[in-house]
Design a protein around this motif. Sequence first.
Motif: not given
Length: 142
Positions: A87-96
């Motif tokens: 697992p790696e840290m990710v950031q949810m983008c506004r396009e979701s």
Amino acid sequence: MSSKFSTSPTLHLSIADSSRCRCLQLFHFGAALVACLLVAQSGRPEFAVLLTLCLCMWLPRLVGQPWVGWGLAWREGRWTLDRGAGPEMVQMCRESRAGPGGVFLTVQDMHGARHTLWLLADSVPAQELRKVRVRLLLERRV
């Protein structure tokens, strides 16, 4: 755990193969082939051949689901994505976006690379899909 996330349930899902996604991809591929045929019939066969070659080059990407087997998790305010190497840290983008047929996610990892995921009803358990929708709704309010 901070008080902000103390009552939020954790989320962990593994993305499976989706027959709905495969059907949509084949429909798009068929529509593109029909468009090539219509271009050829309109008197531009050389352009139709060029379009068909481009379409064949894109075929693996059009009918592939690279996100199958990936794991998505949310815990204590942080999203992680496991693409097979841990697992790696990710950031949810506004396009979701979440819709009635499924969820389209765009995430950005710590290196700046963006990854897109389609979560359709037949690729993840219904309860986990609902949790993803709720998380997206809550994050939009913040």
